[in-house]
Design an enzyme around this catalytic site. Structure first.
Site, mmCIF file in Angstrom:
data_model
loop_
_atom_site.group_PDB
_atom_site.id
_atom_site.type_symbol
_atom_site.label_atom_id
_atom_site.label_comp_id
_atom_site.label_asym_id
_atom_site.label_seq_id
_atom_site.Cartn_x
_atom_site.Cartn_y
_atom_site.Cartn_z
ATOM 1 N N HIS A 1 0.838 -1.208 0.000
ATOM 2 C CA HIS A 1 0.000 0.000 0.000
ATOM 3 C C HIS A 1 0.873 1.258 0.000
ATOM 4 C CE1 HIS A 1 -3.625 2.400 1.065
ATOM 5 N NE2 HIS A 1 -2.729 3.167 1.689
ATOM 6 N N GLU A 2 1.824 1.310 0.925
ATOM 7 C CA GLU A 2 2.684 2.493 1.019
ATOM 8 C C GLU A 2 3.612 2.601 -0.187
ATOM 9 O OE1 GLU A 2 1.853 4.612 3.087
ATOM 10 O OE2 GLU A 2 0.599 3.339 4.356
#
Length: 595
Positions: free
Chosen positions: A26-27
């Protein structure tokens, strides 16, 4: 693979691995999108709290923190109150064009969807376990009345191939009161059957009510551990209760239906009465077969010879008595120890199930009995009939007026006699899978043996394109399911008490890891999709909140005033903290309730 399984079987390790991969991806989505637009990244962090490990490359510090409950990417100039020198504005987040900021915000959830897609593609290439479409038919059901039999395999419905039990269940549940044409293999013979599913209102796993089609089939089968009734054909040939059939002639037997199907074919008889008629008319005189059983942990062979005078005598008695029980189909005559009582669940006096346990014992329910009938349902040949009745036993009951319920049961004793019981069983409150307070009827019984599912088969995609296509549809289904759950949370159909936090995710990860690598990866894909969808909620401080503000800014034509942006940020932090408190509170309550 064994080493990997032993590592993943630890709940904490499984949780850390699963959540770290999902958060990292996600990051990474945010990080790569920002880098692509020339936005400077000050910090790329996995986890929260104190720093466990870090290193710096260029202007970016890469960190792993001690609390693996999330992560973040801090872009240069993302602080609204920060003063940005003119020469560095092009590298700051807040001075990037609105469409670039929107893409950076969306990149995190999008990366989660990509992770799910990649994982599911690998799974489809490796092979997905699925339940084959072999069915167990419940008595007096639409399926039985239509001619389906336990052990039949459904190949297609309305000329469309049915590959798995999931496909079969979906097709039937969405076809209430529609006539369906089934292609079936029954005992090696192909046949066509028309069937019309009944319409029933059911509750989905998300708690909403919907109309569903039902025909009365299940993927769970009785084991070949026998309950033998006196004076039956099986008693006559020397079988005893608790015998486990393992072979008939050279054919291995695992399920009770395999024994029944073999008897029907070998003896050309659907019932004891028909078999007795065949014996008297010498139609079975050439039939000799061997049954291999396990009795008292030792293997034993029983040879059945229809020229044996004792079988002739038995047949004459059956015809002479002409009782209805002897005319029952084999599947009603041969019962399994799957529904024979071994003991009661061990409970202490302070346990909420203790009153129910005492009540069942008080009314005469005891070890060694076999459930023969319950609440006027007719003869029980599958425990699913019992549990289905229990699930519906408290519907419509007002707890303030009723603290117990009367249950009429007929039990088959070891000596073959039937005992009628009338039990007054106390009701209690408990919690269902959605954490809703629900009225329950306790049934704290353990059985001698367990019903079993048909062995899973493996489905592999033919090529990469096929795997991508299957995984794409799978992720779309996951997105739809998550969207429905979120919508129901906001409408109140699902209570906030159903939200789970880190402890709930850890339990899910641990249980998934116990199921093996494929189940663990499937769980990872689902949670990744879940996190992606949750982050798209238009709430301040979430990616969806940033996207909403980007949309407002694009419509407004310029950035919102700083005081409004600061207020929105503070509201977002408050909402997130509130959600954290709720999910941790729910997790703690679950631990108290179920441990």
């Amino acid at each position: 693979m064994e080493i990997l399984h032993s590592i993943l079987s630890n709940t904490i390790i499984a949780f850390i691995i699963l959540i770290s991969i999902v958060v990292f991806v996600h990051e990474l989505g945010h990080f790569l999108a920002g880098k692509a637009f020339g936005i400077e990244v000050e910090e790329f962090s996995i986890g929260f709290g104190p720093k466990a490990f870090s290193f710096k490359k260029g202007v970016t510090e890469y960190r792993i923190n001690w609390l693996p409950l999330g992560g973040y990417v801090r872009f240069y100039g993302s602080d609204i109150e920060q003063n940005i020198p003119p020469e560095k504005k092009e590298k700051s987040f807040l001075y990037a064009k609105v469409h670039k900021r929107a893409i950076v915000s969306f990149a995190g959830p999008f990366a989660n969807f990509i992770l799910s897609l990649v994982v599911m593609t690998f799974i489809y290439l490796y092979g997905v376990p699925y339940k084959p479409t072999v069915i167990s038919v419940l008595p007096n059901s639409v399926a039985e009345k239509s001619g389906l039999q336990t052990g039949d395999k459904i190949l297609s419905i309305d000329h469309k191939n049915i590959e798995s039990w999931s496909d079969l269940s979906t097709k039937i549940s969405t076809s209430a009161e529609k006539v369906l044409l089934l292609d079936v293999v029954s005992n090696g013979v192909k046949k066509n059957i028309s069937i019309k599913p009944n319409k029933e209102e059911v509750e989905t796993t998300l708690g909403n009510k919907q109309i569903s089609g039902r025909i009365g089939i299940t993927p769970i089968f009785n084991s070949a551990n026998l309950v033998i009734q006196p004076s039956s054909f099986f008693s006559e040939i020397g079988l005893q209760s608790d015998d486990k059939v393992t072979k008939i002639d050279d054919k291995e037997v695992k399920f009770l239906f395999e024994l029944i199907a073999y008897l029907k074919t070998k003896l050309n008889a659907d019932s004891e009465y028909q078999l007795a008629s065949n014996i008297i008319e010498n139609k079975s005189s050439k039939n000799i077969f061997n049954i291999t059983i396990i009795r008292n942990n030792a293997e034993k062979n029983i040879i059945v010879d229809f020229n044996n005078p004792s079988l002739k005598s038995w047949a004459n008695n059956i015809i002479k008595k002409n009782v209805s029980e002897s005319k029952e189909n084999w599947q009603y005559r041969i019962l399994s120890t799957d529904q024979s009582i071994a003991n009661f669940t061990a409970k202490g006096k302070d346990d909420i199930q203790f009153p129910a346990q005492s009540a069942w014992q008080k009314c005469g329910l005891k070890e060694g009995q076999t459930i023969y009938s319950i609440a006027g349902q007719g003869k029980i040949i599958s425990l699913l009939q019992v549990y289905s009745w229990i699930d519906g036993a408290t519907k419509g009951i007002l707890p303030e007026n009723n603290k117990s319920i009367n249950v009429n049961m007929t039990m088959l004793e070891k000596n073959g006699t039937l005992t009628n019981l009338n039990c007054e069983i106390p009701l209690r409150y408990g919690y269902d899978h959605l954490n809703r307070s629900t009225l329950f009827l306790d049934f704290p019984i353990q059985f001698l043996t367990q019903s079993i599912a048909f062995p899973n088969e493996i489905s592999k995609a033919n090529n990469l394109f096929s795997a991508l296509e299957k995984s794409f549809h799978s992720v779309l289904n996951q997105i739809q399911m998550t969207y429905n759950a979120i919508k129901m949370l906001f409408t109140g159909s699902i209570p906030l008490s159903n939200l789970g936090g880190p402890i709930a995710i850890a339990n899910v990860a641990g249980e998934a890891a116990k199921g093996g690598l494929i189940i663990f990866l499937m769980t990872m894909a689902f949670i990744s999709t879940n996190i992606g969808m949750m982050n798209l909620l238009p709430l301040p401080a979430l990616d969806g909140g940033h996207l909403f503000l980007n949309l407002v800014e694009a419509a407004y034509g310029k950035s919102l005033p700083k005081n409004i942006q600061i207020t929105v940020q503070r509201i977002g932090i408050f909402i997130l903290l509130t959600l954290f408190v709720i999910v941790f509170y729910n997790d703690i309550l679950r631990l108290i309730r179920f441990h």
